[in-house]
Design a protein around this motif. Structure first.
Motif, mmCIF file in Angstrom:
data_model
loop_
_atom_site.group_PDB
_atom_site.id
_atom_site.type_symbol
_atom_site.label_atom_id
_atom_site.label_comp_id
_atom_site.label_asym_id
_atom_site.label_seq_id
_atom_site.Cartn_x
_atom_site.Cartn_y
_atom_site.Cartn_z
ATOM 1 N N LYS A 106 0.854 -1.179 0.000
ATOM 2 C CA LYS A 106 0.000 0.000 0.000
ATOM 3 C C LYS A 106 0.898 1.240 0.000
ATOM 4 C CE LYS A 106 -3.485 1.651 3.185
ATOM 5 N NZ LYS A 106 -3.996 1.505 4.547
ATOM 6 N N HIS A 107 0.415 2.328 -0.552
ATOM 7 C CA HIS A 107 1.213 3.562 -0.639
ATOM 8 C C HIS A 107 0.489 4.682 0.104
ATOM 9 C CE1 HIS A 107 3.563 6.829 -2.083
ATOM 10 N NE2 HIS A 107 4.120 6.185 -3.097
ATOM 11 N N PRO A 144 10.658 -15.202 -7.234
ATOM 12 C CA PRO A 144 11.116 -14.207 -8.202
ATOM 13 C C PRO A 144 11.487 -12.865 -7.572
ATOM 14 C CG PRO A 144 8.730 -14.389 -8.253
ATOM 15 C CD PRO A 144 9.207 -15.400 -7.259
ATOM 16 N N GLU A 145 12.616 -12.317 -8.020
ATOM 17 C CA GLU A 145 12.943 -10.929 -7.676
ATOM 18 C C GLU A 145 12.039 -10.043 -8.530
ATOM 19 O OE1 GLU A 145 17.085 -10.090 -8.027
ATOM 20 O OE2 GLU A 145 16.877 -7.996 -7.395
ATOM 21 N N ALA A 146 11.716 -8.861 -8.036
ATOM 22 C CA ALA A 146 10.891 -7.936 -8.817
ATOM 23 C C ALA A 146 11.310 -6.526 -8.446
ATOM 24 C CB ALA A 146 9.418 -8.147 -8.515
ATOM 25 N N ASN A 147 10.950 -5.600 -9.278
ATOM 26 C CA ASN A 147 11.290 -4.212 -8.997
ATOM 27 C C ASN A 147 10.241 -3.335 -9.662
ATOM 28 O OD1 ASN A 147 12.544 -1.842 -8.385
ATOM 29 N ND2 ASN A 147 14.594 -2.545 -8.984
ATOM 30 N N LYS A 148 9.312 -2.850 -8.878
ATOM 31 C CA LYS A 148 8.179 -2.123 -9.449
ATOM 32 C C LYS A 148 8.081 -0.726 -8.850
ATOM 33 C CE LYS A 148 5.387 -6.307 -10.011
ATOM 34 N NZ LYS A 148 4.147 -6.989 -9.639
ATOM 35 N N ALA A 149 7.961 0.274 -9.744
ATOM 36 C CA ALA A 149 7.732 1.636 -9.261
ATOM 37 C C ALA A 149 6.332 1.716 -8.667
ATOM 38 C CB ALA A 149 7.857 2.612 -10.412
ATOM 39 N N HIS A 150 6.215 2.487 -7.605
ATOM 40 C CA HIS A 150 4.905 2.645 -6.959
ATOM 41 C C HIS A 150 4.609 4.123 -6.813
ATOM 42 C CE1 HIS A 150 2.047 0.717 -3.752
ATOM 43 N NE2 HIS A 150 1.413 1.272 -4.758
ATOM 44 N N ILE A 151 3.708 4.616 -7.661
ATOM 45 C CA ILE A 151 3.360 6.034 -7.593
ATOM 46 C C ILE A 151 2.312 6.245 -6.497
ATOM 47 C CG2 ILE A 151 3.948 6.602 -10.000
ATOM 48 C CD1 ILE A 151 0.913 6.330 -10.597
ATOM 49 N N LEU A 206 -2.579 -0.721 -5.352
ATOM 50 C CA LEU A 206 -1.728 -1.650 -4.601
ATOM 51 C C LEU A 206 -0.771 -2.344 -5.559
ATOM 52 C CD1 LEU A 206 -4.536 -3.449 -2.524
ATOM 53 C CD2 LEU A 206 -2.998 -1.643 -1.691
ATOM 54 N N LEU A 207 0.392 -2.693 -5.069
ATOM 55 C CA LEU A 207 1.262 -3.617 -5.793
ATOM 56 C C LEU A 207 1.165 -4.967 -5.088
ATOM 57 C CD1 LEU A 207 4.551 -1.595 -6.461
ATOM 58 C CD2 LEU A 207 2.672 -2.029 -8.043
ATOM 59 N N THR A 208 1.035 -6.014 -5.871
ATOM 60 C CA THR A 208 0.846 -7.337 -5.274
ATOM 61 C C THR A 208 2.002 -8.273 -5.631
ATOM 62 O OG1 THR A 208 -1.539 -7.078 -5.330
ATOM 63 C CG2 THR A 208 -0.720 -9.313 -5.153
ATOM 64 N N PHE A 209 2.479 -8.978 -4.619
ATOM 65 C CA PHE A 209 3.557 -9.960 -4.805
ATOM 66 C C PHE A 209 3.102 -11.275 -4.178
ATOM 67 C CE2 PHE A 209 5.274 -5.747 -4.603
ATOM 68 C CZ PHE A 209 6.230 -5.706 -5.610
ATOM 69 N N GLN A 210 3.705 -12.368 -4.630
ATOM 70 C CA GLN A 210 3.509 -13.633 -3.922
ATOM 71 C C GLN A 210 4.677 -14.556 -4.229
ATOM 72 O OE1 GLN A 210 -0.286 -14.856 -5.903
ATOM 73 N NE2 GLN A 210 0.758 -16.830 -6.088
ATOM 74 N N PHE A 211 4.929 -15.448 -3.301
ATOM 75 C CA PHE A 211 6.082 -16.344 -3.436
ATOM 76 C C PHE A 211 5.621 -17.775 -3.170
ATOM 77 C CE2 PHE A 211 7.464 -12.140 -2.306
ATOM 78 C CZ PHE A 211 8.406 -11.889 -3.296
ATOM 79 N N ASP A 212 6.096 -18.684 -4.000
ATOM 80 C CA ASP A 212 5.613 -20.073 -3.918
ATOM 81 C C ASP A 212 6.519 -20.974 -3.090
ATOM 82 O OD1 ASP A 212 3.395 -19.468 -5.405
ATOM 83 O OD2 ASP A 212 4.340 -19.948 -7.323
ATOM 84 N N ASN A 213 7.670 -20.447 -2.685
ATOM 85 C CA ASN A 213 8.609 -21.265 -1.919
ATOM 86 C C ASN A 213 8.873 -20.647 -0.555
ATOM 87 O OD1 ASN A 213 9.409 -23.202 -4.159
ATOM 88 N ND2 ASN A 213 9.804 -21.205 -5.088
ATOM 89 N N ALA A 214 9.005 -21.524 0.437
ATOM 90 C CA ALA A 214 9.251 -21.043 1.791
ATOM 91 C C ALA A 214 10.589 -20.299 1.850
ATOM 92 C CB ALA A 214 9.259 -22.218 2.760
ATOM 93 N N GLU A 215 10.605 -19.192 2.547
ATOM 94 C CA GLU A 215 11.836 -18.407 2.712
ATOM 95 C C GLU A 215 11.693 -17.538 3.947
ATOM 96 O OE1 GLU A 215 13.336 -16.453 -0.791
ATOM 97 O OE2 GLU A 215 14.612 -15.107 0.374
#
Ligand SMILES: [Cu+2]
Length: 230
Positions: A114-115, A134-141, A146-155
């Motif tokens: 959230k911004h 996955p690494e990601a890099n998204k600008a957020h104005i 919302l910007l949404t991320f998700q990861f499929d592997n435990a970390e």
């Protein structure tokens, strides 16, 4: 005969209620005094949102010695993620900081960024270290998007950073089961609905290290920990 049936039914209900689940709760304390926090090197733009100078929050210690931001999980439980159907977790960018600083979610669970900083550009840059995340890099104005991320592997402690503001970090532990928590500022934690059984509880703090304890859950259990300043 009727009486026997009644007793049998009562015994069955009794055994069912014993084979249930409960809350695993506890408190994590910190022994020793951590080094003083450093002032965040906030720039002029973010400083307008942050008139009071803010320190780092490497150690979130309460007056009673409770340690917050500790990741708590059960070992040996895997492949039980319900992340795909769980509500998203939310991390806010507010005052040029990520809130919360430390959080956790399940594999496949949405992480919504959230911004809340009008007039300020952030970029959201997760830097996972586990293959397949996955690494990601998204600008957020600024705005409600919302910007949404998700990861499929435990970390554990998957790092998010902002390349515009080099002091902005968040850590999200991604777990492939629903039995985890992050301790509150007073050091308390609760993992709800743990099925009865024997478990190893593992805790990890970014600076104060790790600890493990065996616990038997029978309709709930309490387990307390102490970590030490290194
Ligand atoms: Cu930023």
């Amino acid at each position: 005969m009727k009486l026997t049936t009644l007793f049998t039914a009562a015994a069955l209900v009794g055994s069912l209620s014993l084979a249930n689940a409960g809350d695993l709760t506890g408190k994590i304390s910190l022994k020793g005094t951590p080094a003083p926090e450093k002032e965040l090197p906030i720039d002029a733009n973010c400083g307008k949102l942050h008139p009071d100078k803010k320190p780092t929050t490497h150690f979130y210690v309460s007056q009673g010695g409770g340690l917050g931001d500790v990741f708590v999980t059960l070992k040996g439980v895997s492949g039980k993620s319900a992340g795909a159907s769980a509500a998203p977790i939310v991390i806010d960018q507010k005052g040029c900081e990520y809130m919360p600083y430390v959080s956790a979610c399940q594999t496949g669970q949405k992480i919504n960024l959230k911004h809340s900083d009008p007039g300020i550009l952030h970029n959201v840059h997760p830097t996972p270290t586990v293959a397949g995340n996955p690494e990601a890099n998204k600008a957020h104005i600024p705005g409600p998007g919302l910007l949404t991320f998700q990861f499929d592997n435990a970390e554990e402690f998957l790092r998010f950073k902002c390349d515009v503001h080099p002091w902005m970090f968040a850590y999200v532990s991604v777990v492939d089961h629903p039995y985890f928590a992050v301790s509150a500022p007073d050091g308390s934690f609760k993992i709800a609905g743990v099925p009865d059984g024997k478990y190893t509880v593992a805790i990890k703090h970014r600076k104060a290290g790790t600890a493990e304890k065996e616990v038997e859950v029978k309709g709930g259990a309490v387990v307390n920990f102490e970590l030490e300043v290194k």
